[in-house]
Design an enzyme around this catalytic site. Structure first.
Site, PDB file in Angstrom:
ATOM      1  N   SER A  84       5.704 -85.371 -10.867  1.00 40.44           N
ATOM      2  CA  SER A  84       6.915 -85.892 -10.233  1.00 40.44           C
ATOM      3  C   SER A  84       7.199 -85.174  -8.912  1.00 40.44           C
ATOM      4  O   SER A  84       7.209 -83.939  -8.845  1.00 40.44           O
ATOM      5  CB  SER A  84       8.112 -85.710 -11.167  1.00 40.44           C
ATOM      6  OG  SER A  84       7.953 -86.503 -12.317  1.00 40.44           O
TER       7      SER A  84
ATOM      8  N   HIS B  18      15.246 -85.296 -10.118  1.00 40.86           N
ATOM      9  CA  HIS B  18      15.322 -84.868 -11.510  1.00 40.86           C
ATOM     10  C   HIS B  18      14.557 -83.563 -11.768  1.00 40.86           C
ATOM     11  O   HIS B  18      14.760 -82.920 -12.803  1.00 40.86           O
ATOM     12  CB  HIS B  18      14.819 -85.970 -12.457  1.00 40.86           C
ATOM     13  CG  HIS B  18      13.336 -86.163 -12.471  1.00 40.86           C
ATOM     14  ND1 HIS B  18      12.690 -87.110 -11.711  1.00 40.86           N
ATOM     15  CD2 HIS B  18      12.356 -85.535 -13.181  1.00 40.86           C
ATOM     16  CE1 HIS B  18      11.387 -87.068 -11.943  1.00 40.86           C
ATOM     17  NE2 HIS B  18      11.159 -86.112 -12.841  1.00 40.86           N
TER      18      HIS B  18
ATOM     19  N   ASP C 254      15.875 -91.253  -6.641  1.00 43.79           N
ATOM     20  CA  ASP C 254      15.451 -90.033  -7.339  1.00 43.79           C
ATOM     21  C   ASP C 254      14.757 -89.061  -6.376  1.00 43.79           C
ATOM     22  O   ASP C 254      13.729 -88.478  -6.699  1.00 43.79           O
ATOM     23  CB  ASP C 254      14.524 -90.372  -8.517  1.00 43.79           C
ATOM     24  CG  ASP C 254      14.271 -89.154  -9.417  1.00 43.79           C
ATOM     25  OD1 ASP C 254      15.122 -88.244  -9.437  1.00 43.79           O
ATOM     26  OD2 ASP C 254      13.197 -89.115 -10.044  1.00 43.79           O
TER      27      ASP C 254
END
Length: 310
Positions: free
Chosen positions: A262, A153, A183
């Site tokens: 992230s 993402h 992800d």
């Protein structure tokens, strides 16, 4: 008639020995130039014997002086004492009392730092004329040729991706693999530093709740930053607020993580990567850390780049 000259004899006049009855007179000793042993004529000096005695005396003085100097030097020289275990223990204790060692979390962060990169995805503005940041996150080098793991993402939909290495070098990168169910995205940097270091990876098989971990990344683009915590749970599930992402088999941890973390590594206190930070749970619209973070186990992440299992 003249009298004849009379010369005195150079020999000393000898007195006649008293006559002894019935003993014949001993013959007179013959004149000789040799002096009796042990007697020196008047005015004579000592011969070689006294000189040798004087030399021997000086030699003895020199020997005694050398012995005295050696004795004094031996007394003044520091003696070498054997180091005992008590000496070592005392030195270690003194060092601990006067020096503050880095914490285990600090050592872990320092160990992983050369392998952590800042990842930025760029896209076009709404009018299509300007390049703008679409996502900022973190990545970790897992192969020293420039293979990087991050979250999908962070880079999804980007027209251009840049990575900044630990030494400040910035380069572009391409997506070479993806694992949407976890992800994960695999990036290949177009240039790499000569001394690039790959992170050490560790299986999560022996990971337990309560184990200490450190999250390293760029929260809100600031960093690299490190936060420490513990593993809160294993095999957790997460659904994104929009319902677009559903992840399972996650590591739950409580080390602070925020947007920008992230794709960053979750490491043990040995500096070994056990997971890739992927999400935080916050039911409020703020979407900031409230104590629950999630990471994809490194086994899943390694499979994204076809690395052999542990």
């Amino acid at each position: 008639m003249p009298r004849p000259a009379v010369y005195s004899s150079s020999r000393p006049t000898r007195r006649p020995a008293p006559a002894m009855a019935d003993t014949p007179a001993a013959p007179a000793p013959q004149a000789s130039d040799t002096q009796p042993t042990g007697e020196l004529p008047s005015g004579a000096t000592a011969g070689p014997q006294p000189r040798r005695q004087l030399q021997a005396l000086w030699a003895m003085v020199l020997v005694l002086s050398a012995l005295l100097v050696a004795s004094l030097w031996q007394q003044q020289r520091p003696t070498t004492r054997k180091i005992t275990q008590d000496d070592i223990d005392a030195a270690v204790l003194r060092t601990l009392q006067t020096t503050t060692p880095p914490s285990a979390a600090a050592r872990a962060a320092e160990s992983i730092a050369p392998s952590v990169v800042r990842v930025v995805g760029y896209g076009r503005s709404k009018n299509g004329k300007e390049e703008v940041e679409r996502g900022v996150g973190t990545g970790v080098v897992i192969v020293d040729k420039g293979t990087i793991l991050t979250n999908l993402h962070v880079v999804l939909g980007s027209d251009r991706i840049t990575v900044t290495f630990h030494d400040g070098m910035e380069t572009t990168a391409s997506i070479t693999g993806a694992q949407p169910e976890n992800d994960l995205a695999v990036l290949q940097a177009h240039k790499v530093p000569d001394d690039l270091e790959a992170a050490a990876l560790r299986s999560t098989q022996d990971l337990r709740p309560g184990d200490h971990v450190v999250a390293v990344g760029f929260p809100f683009g600031i960093g690299p930053s490190a936060s420490a915590g513990v593993v809160s749970g294993l095999k957790r599930e997460f659904t994104s607020p929009e319902g677009k992402r559903q992840l399972s088999n996650l590591i739950q941890f409580d080390a602070a993580a925020n947007p920008g973390n992230s794709g960053g590594p979750l490491v043990t206190l040995d500096g070994e990567v056990v997971g890739i930070v992927t999400a935080i749970l916050n039911p409020t619209p703020a979407r900031t850390f409230i104590g629950i973070g999630f990471a994809v186990p490194i086994e899943n992440a390694a499979s994204a780049v076809s690395m052999p299992p542990f």
